[in-house]
Motif scaffolding. Structure first.
Motif, short mmCIF file in Angstrom:
data_model
loop_
_atom_site.label_atom_id
_atom_site.label_comp_id
_atom_site.label_asym_id
_atom_site.label_seq_id
_atom_site.Cartn_x
_atom_site.Cartn_y
_atom_site.Cartn_z
N ALA A 1 0.83 -1.21 0.00
CA ALA A 1 0.00 0.00 0.00
C ALA A 1 0.87 1.25 0.00
CB ALA A 1 -0.93 0.00 1.21
N GLU A 2 1.96 1.23 0.76
CA GLU A 2 2.87 2.38 0.79
C GLU A 2 3.64 2.49 -0.52
OE1 GLU A 2 6.61 4.09 3.44
OE2 GLU A 2 5.22 2.63 4.32
N ILE A 3 4.03 1.36 -1.08
CA ILE A 3 4.73 1.37 -2.38
C ILE A 3 3.83 2.00 -3.44
CG2 ILE A 3 5.67 -0.08 -4.22
CD1 ILE A 3 7.44 -0.17 -1.78
N ARG A 4 2.55 1.60 -3.46
CA ARG A 4 1.62 2.12 -4.47
C ARG A 4 1.36 3.61 -4.26
NH1 ARG A 4 -0.82 -3.07 -3.63
NH2 ARG A 4 -2.32 -2.18 -2.15
N GLN A 5 1.30 4.05 -3.01
CA GLN A 5 1.09 5.47 -2.73
C GLN A 5 2.25 6.30 -3.28
OE1 GLN A 5 1.31 6.74 1.44
NE2 GLN A 5 -0.58 7.91 1.11
N ARG A 6 3.46 5.85 -3.07
CA ARG A 6 4.63 6.55 -3.60
C ARG A 6 4.68 6.48 -5.12
NH1 ARG A 6 9.60 5.32 0.60
NH2 ARG A 6 8.43 5.59 2.53
N ARG B 1 -4.22 -13.91 -10.52
CA ARG B 1 -4.67 -13.31 -9.25
C ARG B 1 -3.55 -13.37 -8.21
NH1 ARG B 1 -9.08 -15.86 -8.94
NH2 ARG B 1 -10.32 -14.23 -9.94
N ARG B 2 -2.83 -14.48 -8.18
CA ARG B 2 -1.71 -14.59 -7.23
C ARG B 2 -0.60 -13.61 -7.57
NH1 ARG B 2 -3.41 -20.05 -7.44
NH2 ARG B 2 -2.09 -20.51 -9.25
N ALA B 3 -0.38 -13.37 -8.86
CA ALA B 3 0.63 -12.40 -9.29
C ALA B 3 0.20 -10.98 -8.96
CB ALA B 3 0.88 -12.54 -10.80
N GLN B 4 -1.09 -10.73 -8.94
CA GLN B 4 -1.65 -9.40 -8.70
C GLN B 4 -1.63 -9.03 -7.23
OE1 GLN B 4 -5.84 -9.11 -9.71
NE2 GLN B 4 -5.60 -6.96 -10.31
N ASN B 5 -1.82 -10.02 -6.36
CA ASN B 5 -1.96 -9.74 -4.93
C ASN B 5 -0.58 -9.68 -4.26
OD1 ASN B 5 -4.73 -9.70 -5.17
ND2 ASN B 5 -4.95 -11.88 -4.72
N LEU C 1 4.71 -3.38 -12.94
CA LEU C 1 4.30 -2.41 -13.93
C LEU C 1 4.30 -3.05 -15.32
CD1 LEU C 1 6.45 0.64 -12.73
CD2 LEU C 1 4.16 -0.05 -11.97
N SER C 2 3.20 -2.90 -16.05
CA SER C 2 3.10 -3.51 -17.37
C SER C 2 3.25 -2.50 -18.51
CB SER C 2 1.76 -4.25 -17.51
OG SER C 2 0.67 -3.34 -17.41
N ALA C 3 3.54 -1.23 -18.18
CA ALA C 3 3.70 -0.21 -19.23
C ALA C 3 4.83 -0.60 -20.17
CB ALA C 3 3.98 1.15 -18.60
N SER D 1 -2.03 -3.84 -9.68
CA SER D 1 -3.11 -3.64 -8.71
C SER D 1 -4.27 -2.83 -9.28
CB SER D 1 -2.57 -2.95 -7.45
OG SER D 1 -2.10 -1.65 -7.75
N SER D 2 -3.99 -2.06 -10.33
CA SER D 2 -5.04 -1.23 -10.94
C SER D 2 -5.68 -1.90 -12.16
CB SER D 2 -4.47 0.13 -11.36
OG SER D 2 -3.49 -0.03 -12.38
N MET D 3 -5.23 -3.11 -12.49
CA MET D 3 -5.73 -3.80 -13.68
C MET D 3 -6.75 -4.87 -13.32
SD MET D 3 -2.04 -4.27 -15.64
CE MET D 3 -2.73 -5.25 -16.99
N MET D 4 -7.60 -5.21 -14.27
CA MET D 4 -8.49 -6.35 -14.10
C MET D 4 -7.66 -7.63 -14.15
SD MET D 4 -11.59 -5.15 -13.83
CE MET D 4 -12.65 -6.54 -14.24
N THR D 5 -8.03 -8.60 -13.33
CA THR D 5 -7.28 -9.85 -13.30
C THR D 5 -7.27 -10.51 -14.68
OG1 THR D 5 -7.94 -10.17 -10.99
CG2 THR D 5 -7.07 -12.08 -12.15
N GLU D 6 -8.39 -10.38 -15.40
CA GLU D 6 -8.46 -10.97 -16.74
C GLU D 6 -7.44 -10.33 -17.68
OE1 GLU D 6 -12.18 -11.65 -14.58
OE2 GLU D 6 -10.97 -9.87 -14.98
N ASP D 7 -7.20 -9.03 -17.52
CA ASP D 7 -6.22 -8.35 -18.36
C ASP D 7 -4.80 -8.80 -18.02
OD1 ASP D 7 -8.19 -6.92 -19.69
OD2 ASP D 7 -8.13 -5.25 -18.27
N ILE D 8 -4.55 -9.04 -16.75
CA ILE D 8 -3.24 -9.55 -16.34
C ILE D 8 -3.02 -10.94 -16.93
CG2 ILE D 8 -1.84 -10.31 -14.37
CD1 ILE D 8 -3.21 -8.10 -12.73
N ALA D 9 -4.05 -11.76 -16.90
CA ALA D 9 -3.96 -13.09 -17.50
C ALA D 9 -3.64 -12.98 -18.99
CB ALA D 9 -5.26 -13.87 -17.29
#
Length: 283
Positions: free
Chosen positions: A107-112, A147-151, A158-160, A128-136
Protein backbone atom coordinates in the motif's frame (compact mmCIF):
# COMPACT_ATOMS: atom_id res chain seq x y z
CA UNK A 1 32.99 -25.24 -8.61
CA UNK A 2 33.94 -26.77 -5.25
CA UNK A 3 33.24 -30.41 -4.35
CA UNK A 4 30.30 -31.08 -2.05
CA UNK A 5 31.32 -31.05 1.61
CA UNK A 6 29.79 -32.81 4.56
CA UNK A 7 30.94 -29.98 6.82
CA UNK A 8 29.06 -27.16 5.07
CA UNK A 9 25.54 -26.38 3.87
CA UNK A 10 25.08 -25.67 0.18
CA UNK A 11 22.32 -23.20 -0.67
CA UNK A 12 21.21 -22.67 -4.27
CA UNK A 13 19.51 -19.29 -4.71
CA UNK A 14 17.63 -19.40 -7.99
CA UNK A 15 15.54 -17.04 -10.05
CA UNK A 16 12.40 -18.60 -11.52
CA UNK A 17 11.01 -17.20 -14.81
CA UNK A 18 13.52 -17.92 -17.56
CA UNK A 19 15.85 -19.72 -15.15
CA UNK A 20 14.39 -22.65 -13.23
CA UNK A 21 11.11 -22.52 -15.18
CA UNK A 22 10.55 -22.03 -18.88
CA UNK A 23 10.12 -18.39 -19.91
CA UNK A 24 7.26 -19.09 -22.34
CA UNK A 25 5.14 -21.79 -20.73
CA UNK A 26 6.17 -21.46 -17.03
CA UNK A 27 6.93 -25.20 -16.87
CA UNK A 28 9.24 -26.61 -14.18
CA UNK A 29 9.29 -30.06 -15.77
CA UNK A 30 12.91 -30.03 -16.96
CA UNK A 31 14.49 -28.90 -13.67
CA UNK A 32 12.11 -30.73 -11.33
CA UNK A 33 13.97 -34.07 -10.97
CA UNK A 34 17.25 -32.24 -10.39
CA UNK A 35 15.69 -30.13 -7.64
CA UNK A 36 14.64 -33.35 -5.91
CA UNK A 37 18.09 -34.91 -6.25
CA UNK A 38 19.80 -31.82 -4.84
CA UNK A 39 17.42 -31.64 -1.88
CA UNK A 40 17.93 -35.37 -1.27
CA UNK A 41 21.63 -34.59 -0.86
CA UNK A 42 20.71 -32.09 1.85
CA UNK A 43 21.11 -28.93 -0.24
CA UNK A 44 18.79 -25.94 0.09
CA UNK A 45 17.07 -24.90 -3.15
CA UNK A 46 15.82 -21.39 -2.43
CA UNK A 47 13.54 -19.59 -4.89
CA UNK A 48 14.55 -15.94 -5.20
CA UNK A 49 12.37 -14.00 -7.60
CA UNK A 50 9.90 -11.18 -8.11
CA UNK A 51 7.04 -13.65 -7.60
CA UNK A 52 4.78 -13.43 -4.55
CA UNK A 53 4.82 -16.05 -1.81
CA UNK A 54 1.50 -17.41 -3.07
CA UNK A 55 3.02 -17.90 -6.53
CA UNK A 56 6.19 -19.46 -5.20
CA UNK A 57 4.31 -21.75 -2.83
CA UNK A 58 2.15 -23.09 -5.67
CA UNK A 59 5.33 -23.85 -7.62
CA UNK A 60 6.86 -25.55 -4.58
CA UNK A 61 3.74 -27.70 -4.25
CA UNK A 62 3.87 -28.52 -7.96
CA UNK A 63 7.47 -29.70 -7.57
CA UNK A 64 6.59 -31.30 -4.18
CA UNK A 65 9.13 -29.48 -2.01
CA UNK A 66 9.01 -27.29 1.08
CA UNK A 67 11.91 -24.84 1.23
CA UNK A 68 12.67 -21.26 2.30
CA UNK A 69 12.08 -18.65 -0.38
CA UNK A 70 12.86 -15.00 -1.07
CA UNK A 71 9.83 -13.21 -2.47
CA UNK A 72 9.02 -10.02 -4.37
CA UNK A 73 12.62 -9.20 -5.31
CA UNK A 74 14.03 -9.55 -1.81
CA UNK A 75 11.18 -7.93 0.13
CA UNK A 76 10.75 -10.89 2.51
CA UNK A 77 12.31 -14.20 3.48
CA UNK A 78 9.72 -16.89 4.18
CA UNK A 79 10.62 -20.30 5.58
CA UNK A 80 8.66 -23.44 6.43
CA UNK A 81 7.74 -24.22 10.04
CA UNK A 82 10.74 -25.03 12.20
CA UNK A 83 13.40 -23.79 9.79
CA UNK A 84 14.53 -20.86 11.94
CA UNK A 85 15.26 -21.26 15.64
CA UNK A 86 13.36 -18.53 17.58
CA UNK A 87 16.18 -18.50 20.12
CA UNK A 88 18.44 -16.92 17.48
CA UNK A 89 16.15 -15.47 14.78
CA UNK A 90 13.21 -13.05 15.05
CA UNK A 91 10.29 -13.76 12.74
CA UNK A 92 6.52 -13.54 12.46
CA UNK A 93 4.39 -16.60 11.80
CA UNK A 94 1.79 -16.44 9.02
CA UNK A 95 -0.19 -19.61 8.27
CA UNK A 96 2.54 -21.59 9.99
CA UNK A 97 5.36 -20.18 7.85
CA UNK A 98 8.15 -18.09 9.37
CA UNK A 99 8.23 -14.63 7.78
CA UNK A 100 11.01 -12.03 7.96
CA UNK A 101 9.92 -8.77 6.28
CA UNK A 102 12.63 -6.62 4.72
CA UNK A 103 10.58 -4.27 2.51
CA UNK A 104 7.68 -1.84 2.89
CA UNK A 105 3.98 -2.73 2.56
CA UNK A 106 2.52 -2.71 -0.95
CA UNK A 107 0.00 0.00 0.00
CA UNK A 108 2.87 2.38 0.79
CA UNK A 109 4.73 1.37 -2.38
CA UNK A 110 1.62 2.12 -4.47
CA UNK A 111 1.09 5.47 -2.73
CA UNK A 112 4.63 6.55 -3.60
CA UNK A 113 4.26 5.16 -7.10
CA UNK A 114 1.22 7.37 -7.71
CA UNK A 115 3.39 10.43 -7.03
CA UNK A 116 5.89 9.21 -9.63
CA UNK A 117 3.05 8.74 -12.12
CA UNK A 118 1.83 12.29 -11.45
CA UNK A 119 5.27 13.64 -12.31
CA UNK A 120 5.44 11.41 -15.40
CA UNK A 121 1.98 12.46 -16.53
CA UNK A 122 0.49 9.04 -17.18
CA UNK A 123 -0.14 5.64 -15.62
CA UNK A 124 2.56 2.98 -15.56
CA UNK A 125 -0.18 0.32 -15.47
CA UNK A 126 0.44 -1.35 -12.13
CA UNK A 127 -1.06 -4.81 -11.70
CA UNK A 128 -3.11 -3.64 -8.71
CA UNK A 129 -5.04 -1.23 -10.94
CA UNK A 130 -5.73 -3.80 -13.68
CA UNK A 131 -8.49 -6.35 -14.10
CA UNK A 132 -7.28 -9.85 -13.30
CA UNK A 133 -8.46 -10.97 -16.74
CA UNK A 134 -6.22 -8.35 -18.36
CA UNK A 135 -3.24 -9.55 -16.34
CA UNK A 136 -3.96 -13.09 -17.50
CA UNK A 137 -4.03 -11.81 -21.08
CA UNK A 138 -0.69 -9.96 -20.98
CA UNK A 139 1.12 -12.69 -19.00
CA UNK A 140 -0.34 -15.85 -20.49
CA UNK A 141 -1.29 -17.04 -17.00
CA UNK A 142 -4.57 -18.66 -16.03
CA UNK A 143 -6.93 -16.59 -13.88
CA UNK A 144 -5.86 -18.17 -10.60
CA UNK A 145 -2.17 -17.61 -11.33
CA UNK A 146 -2.85 -14.06 -12.51
CA UNK A 147 -4.67 -13.31 -9.25
CA UNK A 148 -1.71 -14.59 -7.23
CA UNK A 149 0.63 -12.40 -9.29
CA UNK A 150 -1.65 -9.40 -8.70
CA UNK A 151 -1.96 -9.74 -4.93
CA UNK A 152 1.44 -8.39 -3.99
CA UNK A 153 2.35 -7.62 -0.38
CA UNK A 154 5.57 -5.57 -0.75
CA UNK A 155 5.84 -4.45 -4.38
CA UNK A 156 4.04 -3.46 -7.56
CA UNK A 157 4.45 -4.88 -11.05
CA UNK A 158 4.30 -2.41 -13.93
CA UNK A 159 3.10 -3.51 -17.37
CA UNK A 160 3.70 -0.21 -19.23
CA UNK A 161 5.64 -0.65 -22.48
CA UNK A 162 8.15 2.18 -22.60
CA UNK A 163 11.52 2.63 -24.32
CA UNK A 164 14.53 1.88 -22.15
CA UNK A 165 15.63 5.52 -22.12
CA UNK A 166 12.22 6.56 -20.77
CA UNK A 167 12.48 4.04 -17.92
CA UNK A 168 15.95 5.37 -17.16
CA UNK A 169 14.65 8.94 -17.11
CA UNK A 170 12.23 7.90 -14.35
CA UNK A 171 14.93 6.51 -12.08
CA UNK A 172 15.47 9.80 -10.25
CA UNK A 173 11.73 10.13 -9.57
CA UNK A 174 11.61 6.60 -8.14
CA UNK A 175 14.72 7.29 -6.08
CA UNK A 176 13.23 10.51 -4.69
CA UNK A 177 10.24 8.50 -3.44
CA UNK A 178 12.46 5.88 -1.82
CA UNK A 179 11.65 3.33 -4.50
CA UNK A 180 13.62 1.17 -6.90
CA UNK A 181 12.29 0.11 -10.32
CA UNK A 182 13.75 -3.17 -11.57
CA UNK A 183 13.48 -4.55 -15.14
CA UNK A 184 12.50 -8.20 -15.40
CA UNK A 185 12.08 -10.57 -18.28
CA UNK A 186 8.61 -9.20 -19.12
CA UNK A 187 7.73 -6.37 -16.75
CA UNK A 188 9.20 -3.86 -14.33
CA UNK A 189 8.81 -4.26 -10.57
CA UNK A 190 8.81 -1.43 -8.03
CA UNK A 191 10.08 -2.15 -4.51
CA UNK A 192 11.43 -0.32 -1.47
CA UNK A 193 14.83 1.18 -2.36
CA UNK A 194 16.45 -0.64 0.58
CA UNK A 195 15.33 -4.05 -0.69
CA UNK A 196 16.77 -6.29 -3.38
CA UNK A 197 17.62 -9.94 -3.94
CA UNK A 198 21.21 -9.43 -2.85
CA UNK A 199 20.29 -7.79 0.44
CA UNK A 200 17.91 -10.67 1.19
CA UNK A 201 20.61 -13.24 0.43
CA UNK A 202 23.03 -11.43 2.74
CA UNK A 203 20.36 -11.37 5.45
CA UNK A 204 19.72 -15.08 4.97
CA UNK A 205 23.43 -15.72 5.42
CA UNK A 206 23.54 -13.64 8.62
CA UNK A 207 20.56 -15.51 10.07
CA UNK A 208 22.04 -18.87 9.10
CA UNK A 209 25.32 -17.97 10.82
CA UNK A 210 23.43 -16.87 13.93
CA UNK A 211 21.81 -20.27 14.41
CA UNK A 212 24.27 -22.73 12.84
CA UNK A 213 27.98 -23.47 13.07
CA UNK A 214 27.77 -25.09 9.63
CA UNK A 215 29.27 -22.73 6.99
CA UNK A 216 26.96 -21.74 4.14
CA UNK A 217 28.27 -22.08 0.58
CA UNK A 218 26.00 -20.26 -1.85
CA UNK A 219 25.32 -20.80 -5.54
CA UNK A 220 23.21 -18.42 -7.63
CA UNK A 221 21.37 -18.80 -10.92
CA UNK A 222 19.66 -16.07 -12.91
CA UNK A 223 18.97 -14.92 -16.44
CA UNK A 224 18.27 -11.17 -16.48
CA UNK A 225 19.42 -7.74 -15.32
CA UNK A 226 17.10 -8.17 -12.34
CA UNK A 227 19.47 -10.88 -11.09
CA UNK A 228 22.55 -8.65 -10.84
CA UNK A 229 22.30 -8.33 -7.04
CA UNK A 230 21.50 -12.02 -6.64
CA UNK A 231 24.64 -13.03 -8.52
CA UNK A 232 26.83 -10.43 -6.79
CA UNK A 233 25.98 -11.86 -3.38
CA UNK A 234 26.64 -15.58 -3.80
CA UNK A 235 29.90 -17.48 -3.78
CA UNK A 236 29.36 -19.15 -7.15
CA UNK A 237 27.20 -17.08 -9.58
CA UNK A 238 25.82 -18.54 -12.82
CA UNK A 239 24.01 -16.78 -15.66
CA UNK A 240 21.87 -18.85 -18.04
CA UNK A 241 20.93 -17.75 -21.53
CA UNK A 242 17.76 -15.84 -22.37
CA UNK A 243 15.20 -17.27 -24.85
CA UNK A 244 16.93 -15.52 -27.78
CA UNK A 245 20.15 -17.39 -27.01
CA UNK A 246 22.06 -14.41 -25.59
CA UNK A 247 23.26 -13.66 -22.08
CA UNK A 248 22.01 -10.58 -20.26
CA UNK A 249 24.58 -7.81 -20.10
CA UNK A 250 25.46 -8.24 -16.43
CA UNK A 251 28.74 -7.02 -15.00
CA UNK A 252 31.01 -9.11 -12.82
CA UNK A 253 33.98 -11.18 -13.88
CA UNK A 254 33.14 -13.97 -11.44
CA UNK A 255 29.85 -14.77 -13.17
CA UNK A 256 29.96 -18.08 -15.03
CA UNK A 257 27.97 -17.85 -18.25
CA UNK A 258 26.22 -21.17 -18.79
CA UNK A 259 25.70 -22.38 -22.35
CA UNK A 260 22.03 -23.24 -22.02
CA UNK A 261 18.74 -21.36 -22.28
CA UNK A 262 16.75 -21.08 -19.06
CA UNK A 263 16.04 -24.48 -17.46
CA UNK A 264 18.51 -26.21 -19.82
CA UNK A 265 21.26 -24.05 -18.37
CA UNK A 266 19.91 -24.62 -14.85
CA UNK A 267 20.14 -28.37 -15.34
CA UNK A 268 23.76 -28.07 -16.50
CA UNK A 269 24.70 -26.35 -13.24
CA UNK A 270 22.74 -28.94 -11.24
CA UNK A 271 24.58 -31.74 -13.05
CA UNK A 272 27.92 -30.15 -12.12
CA UNK A 273 26.87 -30.00 -8.47
CA UNK A 274 25.67 -33.59 -8.52
CA UNK A 275 28.91 -34.77 -10.14
CA UNK A 276 30.87 -33.29 -7.22
CA UNK A 277 28.82 -35.23 -4.68
CA UNK A 278 29.91 -38.61 -3.45
CA UNK A 279 28.70 -41.36 -5.83
CA UNK A 280 26.66 -43.13 -3.15
CA UNK A 281 24.84 -39.84 -2.40
CA UNK A 282 23.49 -39.49 -5.94
CA UNK A 283 21.86 -42.91 -6.15
Amino acid sequence: MPPASQTSMIAIFTDLDGTLIDFDNYSSELARPYVHRLIKLGYLVIFCSSKTFAEQRVLQEEIDIEMPCIVENGSAIIAPPGFWNPEFVDFDVVDGWQRIVLGKPAAEIRQRLRRVECKFGESLHGFSSMMTEDIASVTGLDIGSARRAQNREYSETLSAKLPQDVWESLDSAFEYEGLKCLPGGRFHTVIDSQSDKGAAIRKFGELWKAQSSEPLISFGLGDSENDQELLENVDWPHLVKRPNGSWAGLSGRRIERVNGVGPKGWVKVAEQLLSKAKPEATV
